[in-house]
Enzyme design. Structure first.
Site, PDB file in Angstrom:
ATOM      1  N   GLN A   1      50.469  58.280 100.611  1.00 35.96           N
ATOM      2  CA  GLN A   1      50.873  59.382 101.484  1.00 35.96           C
ATOM      3  C   GLN A   1      51.163  58.840 102.877  1.00 35.96           C
ATOM      4  O   GLN A   1      50.557  57.868 103.325  1.00 35.96           O
ATOM      5  CB  GLN A   1      49.780  60.450 101.540  1.00 35.96           C
ATOM      6  CG  GLN A   1      49.535  61.173 100.232  1.00 35.96           C
ATOM      7  CD  GLN A   1      50.675  62.100  99.818  1.00 35.96           C
ATOM      8  OE1 GLN A   1      51.592  62.378 100.593  1.00 35.96           O
ATOM      9  NE2 GLN A   1      50.622  62.588  98.594  1.00 35.96           N
TER      10      GLN A   1
ATOM     11  N   CYS B   1      60.763  60.061 122.399  1.00 31.64           N
ATOM     12  CA  CYS B   1      61.172  58.729 121.940  1.00 31.64           C
ATOM     13  C   CYS B   1      62.486  58.317 122.584  1.00 31.64           C
ATOM     14  O   CYS B   1      63.444  59.097 122.617  1.00 31.64           O
ATOM     15  CB  CYS B   1      61.320  58.713 120.421  1.00 31.64           C
ATOM     16  SG  CYS B   1      61.856  57.112 119.767  1.00 31.64           S
TER      17      CYS B   1
ATOM     18  N   ASP C   1      49.677  58.830  85.023  1.00 31.09           N
ATOM     19  CA  ASP C   1      50.840  58.432  85.813  1.00 31.09           C
ATOM     20  C   ASP C   1      51.568  57.334  85.039  1.00 31.09           C
ATOM     21  O   ASP C   1      50.955  56.615  84.245  1.00 31.09           O
ATOM     22  CB  ASP C   1      50.420  57.904  87.195  1.00 31.09           C
ATOM     23  CG  ASP C   1      51.544  57.958  88.203  1.00 31.09           C
ATOM     24  OD1 ASP C   1      51.499  58.805  89.110  1.00 31.09           O
ATOM     25  OD2 ASP C   1      52.484  57.140  88.100  1.00 31.09           O
TER      26      ASP C   1
ATOM     27  N   ASP D   1      51.157  66.559  91.169  1.00 32.21           N
ATOM     28  CA  ASP D   1      51.808  66.151  92.420  1.00 32.21           C
ATOM     29  C   ASP D   1      52.962  65.209  92.092  1.00 32.21           C
ATOM     30  O   ASP D   1      52.860  63.989  92.243  1.00 32.21           O
ATOM     31  CB  ASP D   1      50.787  65.461  93.335  1.00 32.21           C
ATOM     32  CG  ASP D   1      51.406  65.000  94.658  1.00 32.21           C
ATOM     33  OD1 ASP D   1      52.465  65.539  95.046  1.00 32.21           O
ATOM     34  OD2 ASP D   1      50.838  64.095  95.294  1.00 32.21           O
TER      35      ASP D   1
ATOM     36  N   PHE E   1      50.549  62.960  87.583  1.00 31.58           N
ATOM     37  CA  PHE E   1      51.282  62.187  88.587  1.00 31.58           C
ATOM     38  C   PHE E   1      50.271  61.706  89.645  1.00 31.58           C
ATOM     39  O   PHE E   1      50.468  61.861  90.839  1.00 31.58           O
ATOM     40  CB  PHE E   1      52.393  63.016  89.238  1.00 31.58           C
ATOM     41  CG  PHE E   1      53.327  63.680  88.261  1.00 31.58           C
ATOM     42  CD1 PHE E   1      54.400  62.983  87.723  1.00 31.58           C
ATOM     43  CD2 PHE E   1      53.127  64.988  87.858  1.00 31.58           C
ATOM     44  CE1 PHE E   1      55.267  63.584  86.812  1.00 31.58           C
ATOM     45  CE2 PHE E   1      53.984  65.603  86.948  1.00 31.58           C
ATOM     46  CZ  PHE E   1      55.054  64.897  86.424  1.00 31.58           C
TER      47      PHE E   1
ATOM     48  N   CYS F   1      68.594  57.300 116.453  1.00 32.44           N
ATOM     49  CA  CYS F   1      67.859  56.943 115.244  1.00 32.44           C
ATOM     50  C   CYS F   1      67.981  58.057 114.208  1.00 32.44           C
ATOM     51  O   CYS F   1      67.930  59.238 114.545  1.00 32.44           O
ATOM     52  CB  CYS F   1      66.394  56.698 115.608  1.00 32.44           C
ATOM     53  SG  CYS F   1      65.314  56.476 114.180  1.00 32.44           S
TER      54      CYS F   1
ATOM     55  N   CYS G   1      56.393  67.759  97.595  1.00 35.01           N
ATOM     56  CA  CYS G   1      57.034  67.302  98.836  1.00 35.01           C
ATOM     57  C   CYS G   1      58.454  67.834  98.945  1.00 35.01           C
ATOM     58  O   CYS G   1      59.225  67.380  99.782  1.00 35.01           O
ATOM     59  CB  CYS G   1      57.038  65.774  98.899  1.00 35.01           C
ATOM     60  SG  CYS G   1      57.944  64.989  97.541  1.00 35.01           S
TER      61      CYS G   1
ATOM     62  N   CYS H   1      58.184  52.122 117.607  1.00 37.61           N
ATOM     63  CA  CYS H   1      58.328  53.483 117.068  1.00 37.61           C
ATOM     64  C   CYS H   1      57.063  54.263 117.389  1.00 37.61           C
ATOM     65  O   CYS H   1      55.987  53.944 116.868  1.00 37.61           O
ATOM     66  CB  CYS H   1      58.570  53.433 115.566  1.00 37.61           C
ATOM     67  SG  CYS H   1      58.711  55.064 114.797  1.00 37.61           S
TER      68      CYS H   1
END
Length: 405
Positions: free
Chosen positions: A242, A63, A289, A337, A269, A69, A363, A146
């Site tokens: 996601q 890139c 959720d 999750d 979740f 960036c 995550c 990008c």
């Protein structure tokens, strides 16, 4: 700023090189283990000046904005050691909690690229700048393209400029859907009703599926839709998704595999249902959720889908009101999750339950390890842990883990 020569001993959790200067740990971005570099600055985080002795694992970044960036951090690293390091983020976090367990590889889930991008837009006079923040800075770096995005998001930067010209400073999220680009804007000022007509004209001019500003739908040319397993879902404005389509598919596949032959499953979740719809191909699902628009979208899609077991989706704040053991006694399995903060309260309730199989999706390696420690302490055995890389070239890693009684 003073400059110093350093040898990079390893990589930190953020993907920065770790070195020692005057008996103090310092971090140098864009470096690799074993390299000898010259760095400048004071304090614990330095800036790279030159790489005097490069690692054999160093490659050229692809890139043109890399290094300025604040997005990607590891384009300069060869694929194999990079993947090993990502898996080590998970195993190291578990070890810090007293759990020594192997992590199964690191699956590349970048696929066609990111399907959603969040852009900063700033207007100074007649000049509109669109892009990402510079590394370790609040300075906006203007970007025209990008390379880690899906091809469909190519127009996103032009869309940001057009919106900035009318709205001034704002943040623009653009999501690629089956029916076109869904654009959600957070503007610093309120949008007046008399401006709606001009903004609605952008939907046609920019070929958008939908435009929302500050949570209000301005115009819809085609309701943004997504395919999730056998269901087609209408995406709520600003709804969580996601990062990549392959990432969603990979996480869901691993979760479903870990559930085994479970026939009654709770999806905690659940969001808009990326796991629920796939689980429902073989098991009854209770989904929870606190996001009301997400639950409404999930319920609507479930009613319209065919070939699925029953799905019940309920609004519930699992941080304040986690499912308790008595509510889970009829369940064969639970999938959770949570956001980056993890699911500490829910994990404590699961640890007291009789649920045979728990699948944790995360995550964040640190909060995953904390929740894993709670489950293991409650009598669960850790069965399989897999790292998934959908935020490629960053320090973020996704995790899917199976726990059984």
């Amino acid at each position: 700023m003073s400059e110093t020569n350093l040898r990079i001993d390893g990589l930190g959790k953020r993907g920065e090189g770790v070195a020692t200067r005057e008996d103090r740990i310092v971090f140098v971005p864009y470096t690799l283990p074993g390299e000898v570099v010259r760095a400048s600055g004071e304090g614990g985080r330095l800036s790279l000046v030159t790489v005097d002795t490069p690692s054999p694992d160093r490659i050229a970044p692809f890139c043109q904005y890399y290094g300025r960036c604040g997005g990607c951090a590891l384009q300069h690293w060869r694929a194999e050691p990079y993947r090993d390091w990502k898996a080590s983020l998970v195993s190291d976090a578990l070890k810090a909690r007293g759990i020594d367990f192997p992590v199964t590889g690191c699956i590349d889930a970048h696929g066609a690229g990111r399907r959603r991008v969040a852009l900063h837009v700033r207007k100074r006079g007649s000049v509109v700048t669109v892009g990402y923040m510079e590394a370790r800075s609040h300075t906006l770096l203007g970007i025209g393209h990008c390379p880690i995005l899906e091809t469909a998001l190519g127009p996103a930067f032009d869309i940001g400029r057009a919106l900035g010209a009318k709205l001034g400073d704002c943040d623009v999220a653009v999501t690629a859907t089956l029916t076109g680009l869904d654009v959600s804007v957070k503007a610093e000022r309120a949008v007046l009703e008399r401006e709606h007509g001009n903004l609605a004209g952008l939907v046609t001019a920019l070929k958008l599926a939908r435009l929302s500003v500050n949570g209000e739908i301005i115009a819809t040319a085609a309701p943004p839709r997504l395919q999730m397993g056998k269901a087609t879902l209408a995406l709520p404005p600003g709804g969580f998704l996601q990062a990549t389509a392959l990432g969603e598919e990979t996480l869901a596949r691993l979760a479903v595999e870990a559930l085994g032959k479970a026939k009654s499953v709770a999806d905690l979740f659940c969001g808009i249902g990326p796991f629920a719809f796939r689980i429902a191909e073989r098991a009854r699902v209770e989904a929870y959720d606190n996001d009301r628009p997400a639950i409404a979208a999930l319920n609507a899609a479930a009613k319209a889908a065919s070939g699925l077991k029953p799905i019940t989706a309920v609004v519930r704040d699992l941080f304040r009101e986690p499912l308790v053991p008595n509510e889970m006694k009829e369940l064969d399995a639970v999938v959770f999750d949570p956001p980056r903060a993890g699911a500490e309260m829910q994990a404590k309730q699961l640890a007291r339950s009789t649920v045979k199989t728990v699948v944790a999706v995360s995550c964040d390696a640190a909060t995953f390890a904390r929740d894993a420690e709670i489950l293991v302490g409650g009598g669960y055995a850790l069965g399989r842990v897999t790292a998934v890389d959908q935020f490629k070239w960053s320090s973020h890693v996704e995790i899917v883990a199976q726990f059984t009684r």
